[in-house]
Design a protein around this motif. Sequence first.
Motif: not given
Length: 134
Positions: A65-66, A50-51, A57-60, A54-55
């Motif tokens: 890529r950030e 899940e870690k 999902d936060q990225q559209a 979540v990364r």
Amino acid sequence: MFGTYFYNESMRRMTVAFGQMFNNIQIKRKDSSGTVVQTIRVPLAYGPKEKFLVRLDQQASLDNREFAITLPRLGFEISGIQYDATRKLTKIQKLDKLNLLIQVLWIIITHLFLIMCHLTYMLLQQRQRVVYKL
């Protein structure tokens, strides 16, 4: 409370040993002629899946890529510990100089560590190659 402090890092060593089995997995990308274009080392991480989700999902957009997440990615985590009574050994007993039996507190307790592996991939072909290497 129970006497002197003792910790021999057995859980840590077991986790490291399990990770070493999957540490050097590589997959090769080939072009249409069959020549190797790129060799990718599959990164291994300890932690819940899940870690990483979540990364993502936060990225559209995956194009902008950030931060970099290398896919395919292999991970594992300890999901449970169970007492194993079938492998329990007897107490270690010791005789003193007068041949009197002394109970010693050396009791070997066995446990089963349940380890869950997960694979995050972008292409189905990557998944098949990593699973083949396992």
